[in-house]
Design a protein around this motif. Structure first.
Motif, PDB file in Angstrom:
ATOM      1  N   GLY A   1       8.221  25.141  -8.386  1.00  0.00           N
ATOM      2  CA  GLY A   1       7.380  26.304  -8.107  1.00  0.00           C
ATOM      3  C   GLY A   1       7.936  27.150  -6.971  1.00  0.00           C
ATOM      4  N   ILE A   2       8.382  26.523  -5.897  1.00  0.00           N
ATOM      5  CA  ILE A   2       8.946  27.263  -4.762  1.00  0.00           C
ATOM      6  C   ILE A   2      10.221  27.992  -5.178  1.00  0.00           C
ATOM      7  CG2 ILE A   2      10.054  27.022  -2.507  1.00  0.00           C
ATOM      8  CD1 ILE A   2       8.025  24.777  -1.905  1.00  0.00           C
ATOM      9  N   VAL A   3      11.092  27.297  -5.904  1.00  0.00           N
ATOM     10  CA  VAL A   3      12.340  27.930  -6.345  1.00  0.00           C
ATOM     11  C   VAL A   3      12.043  29.079  -7.314  1.00  0.00           C
ATOM     12  CG1 VAL A   3      14.503  27.574  -7.601  1.00  0.00           C
ATOM     13  CG2 VAL A   3      13.758  25.906  -5.903  1.00  0.00           C
ATOM     14  N   ALA A   4      11.144  28.853  -8.262  1.00  0.00           N
ATOM     15  CA  ALA A   4      10.791  29.913  -9.219  1.00  0.00           C
ATOM     16  C   ALA A   4      10.196  31.117  -8.489  1.00  0.00           C
ATOM     17  CB  ALA A   4       9.809  29.383 -10.257  1.00  0.00           C
ATOM     18  N   PHE A   5       9.288  30.867  -7.550  1.00  0.00           N
ATOM     19  CA  PHE A   5       8.691  31.951  -6.768  1.00  0.00           C
ATOM     20  C   PHE A   5       9.772  32.726  -6.020  1.00  0.00           C
ATOM     21  CE2 PHE A   5       6.988  33.508  -2.717  1.00  0.00           C
ATOM     22  CZ  PHE A   5       6.004  34.369  -3.175  1.00  0.00           C
ATOM     23  N   GLY A   6      10.707  31.989  -5.412  1.00  0.00           N
ATOM     24  CA  GLY A   6      11.783  32.633  -4.669  1.00  0.00           C
ATOM     25  C   GLY A   6      12.639  33.530  -5.536  1.00  0.00           C
ATOM     26  N   PHE A   7      12.917  33.098  -6.751  1.00  0.00           N
ATOM     27  CA  PHE A   7      13.775  33.903  -7.624  1.00  0.00           C
ATOM     28  C   PHE A   7      13.006  34.997  -8.359  1.00  0.00           C
ATOM     29  CE2 PHE A   7      16.787  30.574  -6.787  1.00  0.00           C
ATOM     30  CZ  PHE A   7      17.990  31.258  -6.762  1.00  0.00           C
ATOM     31  N   ILE A   8      11.705  34.803  -8.575  1.00  0.00           N
ATOM     32  CA  ILE A   8      10.904  35.848  -9.222  1.00  0.00           C
ATOM     33  C   ILE A   8      10.611  36.967  -8.232  1.00  0.00           C
ATOM     34  CG2 ILE A   8       8.627  36.362 -10.200  1.00  0.00           C
ATOM     35  CD1 ILE A   8       8.773  33.522 -11.498  1.00  0.00           C
TER      36      ILE A   8
ATOM     37  N   TRP B   1       0.828  -1.206   0.000  1.00  0.00           N
ATOM     38  CA  TRP B   1       0.000   0.000   0.000  1.00  0.00           C
ATOM     39  C   TRP B   1       0.859   1.252   0.000  1.00  0.00           C
ATOM     40  CZ3 TRP B   1       0.467   3.465   3.988  1.00  0.00           C
ATOM     41  CH2 TRP B   1       1.100   3.011   5.136  1.00  0.00           C
ATOM     42  N   TRP B   2       1.953   1.247   0.773  1.00  0.00           N
ATOM     43  CA  TRP B   2       2.832   2.396   0.864  1.00  0.00           C
ATOM     44  C   TRP B   2       3.593   2.592  -0.447  1.00  0.00           C
ATOM     45  CZ3 TRP B   2       8.333   3.059   2.046  1.00  0.00           C
ATOM     46  CH2 TRP B   2       8.622   4.352   2.468  1.00  0.00           C
ATOM     47  N   GLU B   3       4.069   1.505  -1.012  1.00  0.00           N
ATOM     48  CA  GLU B   3       4.800   1.587  -2.276  1.00  0.00           C
ATOM     49  C   GLU B   3       3.894   2.045  -3.414  1.00  0.00           C
ATOM     50  OE1 GLU B   3       6.867  -2.061  -2.917  1.00  0.00           O
ATOM     51  OE2 GLU B   3       8.350  -1.597  -1.387  1.00  0.00           O
ATOM     52  N   LYS B   4       2.624   1.664  -3.364  1.00  0.00           N
ATOM     53  CA  LYS B   4       1.692   2.155  -4.384  1.00  0.00           C
ATOM     54  C   LYS B   4       1.545   3.665  -4.293  1.00  0.00           C
ATOM     55  CE  LYS B   4      -1.101  -1.938  -5.153  1.00  0.00           C
ATOM     56  NZ  LYS B   4      -2.418  -2.549  -5.016  1.00  0.00           N
ATOM     57  N   ILE B   5       1.505   4.178  -3.072  1.00  0.00           N
ATOM     58  CA  ILE B   5       1.363   5.620  -2.891  1.00  0.00           C
ATOM     59  C   ILE B   5       2.601   6.346  -3.420  1.00  0.00           C
ATOM     60  CG2 ILE B   5       1.254   7.476  -1.166  1.00  0.00           C
ATOM     61  CD1 ILE B   5      -0.510   5.566   0.508  1.00  0.00           C
ATOM     62  N   ILE B   6       3.802   5.918  -3.010  1.00  0.00           N
ATOM     63  CA  ILE B   6       4.998   6.648  -3.407  1.00  0.00           C
ATOM     64  C   ILE B   6       5.411   6.364  -4.847  1.00  0.00           C
ATOM     65  CG2 ILE B   6       5.849   6.872  -1.054  1.00  0.00           C
ATOM     66  CD1 ILE B   6       7.928   4.751  -1.687  1.00  0.00           C
ATOM     67  N   SER B   7       4.845   5.346  -5.457  1.00  0.00           N
ATOM     68  CA  SER B   7       5.130   5.077  -6.871  1.00  0.00           C
ATOM     69  C   SER B   7       4.156   5.801  -7.797  1.00  0.00           C
ATOM     70  CB  SER B   7       5.061   3.573  -7.142  1.00  0.00           C
ATOM     71  OG  SER B   7       6.061   2.917  -6.422  1.00  0.00           O
ATOM     72  N   ASN B   8       3.182   6.476  -7.236  1.00  0.00           N
ATOM     73  CA  ASN B   8       2.161   7.159  -8.013  1.00  0.00           C
ATOM     74  C   ASN B   8       2.780   8.292  -8.834  1.00  0.00           C
ATOM     75  OD1 ASN B   8       0.118   9.160  -8.638  1.00  0.00           O
ATOM     76  ND2 ASN B   8      -1.241   7.937  -7.359  1.00  0.00           N
ATOM     77  N   LYS B   9       2.581   8.264 -10.145  1.00  0.00           N
ATOM     78  CA  LYS B   9       3.165   9.268 -11.036  1.00  0.00           C
ATOM     79  C   LYS B   9       2.603  10.655 -10.768  1.00  0.00           C
ATOM     80  CE  LYS B   9       4.358   6.132 -14.736  1.00  0.00           C
ATOM     81  NZ  LYS B   9       4.196   5.750 -16.124  1.00  0.00           N
ATOM     82  N   SER B  10       1.339  10.739 -10.386  1.00  0.00           N
ATOM     83  CA  SER B  10       0.743  12.049 -10.084  1.00  0.00           C
ATOM     84  C   SER B  10       1.405  12.685  -8.870  1.00  0.00           C
ATOM     85  CB  SER B  10      -0.757  11.901  -9.827  1.00  0.00           C
ATOM     86  OG  SER B  10      -1.398  11.387 -10.952  1.00  0.00           O
ATOM     87  N   LEU B  11       1.711  11.876  -7.863  1.00  0.00           N
ATOM     88  CA  LEU B  11       2.374  12.392  -6.668  1.00  0.00           C
ATOM     89  C   LEU B  11       3.793  12.855  -7.005  1.00  0.00           C
ATOM     90  CD1 LEU B  11       1.918  12.863  -3.661  1.00  0.00           C
ATOM     91  CD2 LEU B  11       2.855  10.590  -3.248  1.00  0.00           C
ATOM     92  N   LYS B  12       4.489  12.107  -7.835  1.00  0.00           N
ATOM     93  CA  LYS B  12       5.829  12.517  -8.276  1.00  0.00           C
ATOM     94  C   LYS B  12       5.752  13.840  -9.026  1.00  0.00           C
ATOM     95  CE  LYS B  12       7.678   7.837  -8.686  1.00  0.00           C
ATOM     96  NZ  LYS B  12       8.141   6.804  -9.601  1.00  0.00           N
ATOM     97  N   PHE B  13       4.779  13.968  -9.908  1.00  0.00           N
ATOM     98  CA  PHE B  13       4.615  15.212 -10.656  1.00  0.00           C
ATOM     99  C   PHE B  13       4.290  16.371  -9.720  1.00  0.00           C
ATOM    100  CE2 PHE B  13       1.894  18.312 -12.766  1.00  0.00           C
ATOM    101  CZ  PHE B  13       2.743  18.732 -13.782  1.00  0.00           C
ATOM    102  N   LEU B  14       3.418  16.123  -8.739  1.00  0.00           N
ATOM    103  CA  LEU B  14       3.041  17.151  -7.779  1.00  0.00           C
ATOM    104  C   LEU B  14       4.261  17.648  -6.995  1.00  0.00           C
ATOM    105  CD1 LEU B  14       0.687  18.711  -6.348  1.00  0.00           C
ATOM    106  CD2 LEU B  14       0.684  16.836  -4.702  1.00  0.00           C
ATOM    107  N   PHE B  15       5.090  16.731  -6.521  1.00  0.00           N
ATOM    108  CA  PHE B  15       6.284  17.127  -5.778  1.00  0.00           C
ATOM    109  C   PHE B  15       7.275  17.861  -6.674  1.00  0.00           C
ATOM    110  CE2 PHE B  15       4.902  14.970  -2.095  1.00  0.00           C
ATOM    111  CZ  PHE B  15       5.763  15.316  -1.063  1.00  0.00           C
ATOM    112  N   ALA B  16       7.454  17.417  -7.918  1.00  0.00           N
ATOM    113  CA  ALA B  16       8.351  18.109  -8.850  1.00  0.00           C
ATOM    114  C   ALA B  16       7.852  19.528  -9.105  1.00  0.00           C
ATOM    115  CB  ALA B  16       8.475  17.335 -10.158  1.00  0.00           C
TER     116      ALA B  16
END
Length: 182
Positions: free
Chosen positions: A136-143, A116-131
């Motif tokens: 977004g945070i870095v871009a906001f910081g530099f903008i 169950w845990w591996e299914k959550i962390i293997s989720n492509k949507s979650l990976k995309f969200l974290f990326a």
């Protein structure tokens, strides 16, 4: 690739510890004390993102934990404290595990336990969200912040210098390697 990671480790860590600029200790004190508002926004953004990046890289490392030795856990947990300095030795030492038939049932039972845990962390949507969150945070910081002030701090502060190198290694060397090579 393993040799590349070893060389990168033996070049980056001593450089950050002994040769990076060390004139400004004030930024370090403010960030460690949580005084983010009194530090340039771009510096605070990169500093905060370095707490998110190890979680993000864990999405790629943890599901592979049965395929490689040594075990990823100490290196991954260490990456929350020292960033790429902990993951580079793991990637340099990492070798595929030989799995014989007698250990397959043990590994299978472990996979079911954490499925169950591996299914959550293997989720492509979650990976995309974290990326997206990281960039977004870095871009906001530099903008909203000042790239010029970040560059000045990069040239005078060991912390900013080291965390910049750490961020670049984590996001532009280790992450693409884990995506394309696994």
């Amino acid at each position: 690739m393993r040799i590349f990671f070893a060389i990168l480790f033996f070049l980056a860590v001593p450089y950050c510890l002994f040769f990076s600029p060390n004139q400004d200790q004030e930024i370090f004190r403010k960030l460690i004390n949580g005084e983010f508002n009194s530090v340039e926004l771009s510096i605070s953004a990169v500093f905060c993102v370095l707490g998110i990046v190890p979680t993000f890289l864990g999405f790629y490392l943890v599901p592979q934990r049965h395929s490689y030795k040594p075990t990823v856990w100490p290196f991954w947990i260490g990456s929350f404290l020292v960033g790429a300095g902990a993951l580079l030795p793991y990637l340099a030492l990492r070798k595929p595990k030989f799995i014989n038939q007698s250990s397959t049932s043990e590994i299978g039972a472990s996979l079911v336990t954490f499925n169950w845990w591996e299914k959550i962390i293997s989720n492509k949507s979650l990976k995309f969200l974290f990326a997206a969150l990281i960039f977004g945070i870095v871009a906001f910081g530099f903008i909203k912040g000042s790239p010029e002030k970040y560059y000045e701090a990069f040239q005078s502060s060991r912390l900013v210098h080291s965390m910049s190198i750490d961020f670049c290694i984590l996001m532009f060397v280790i992450w693409p390697y884990l995506i394309f090579k696994g």
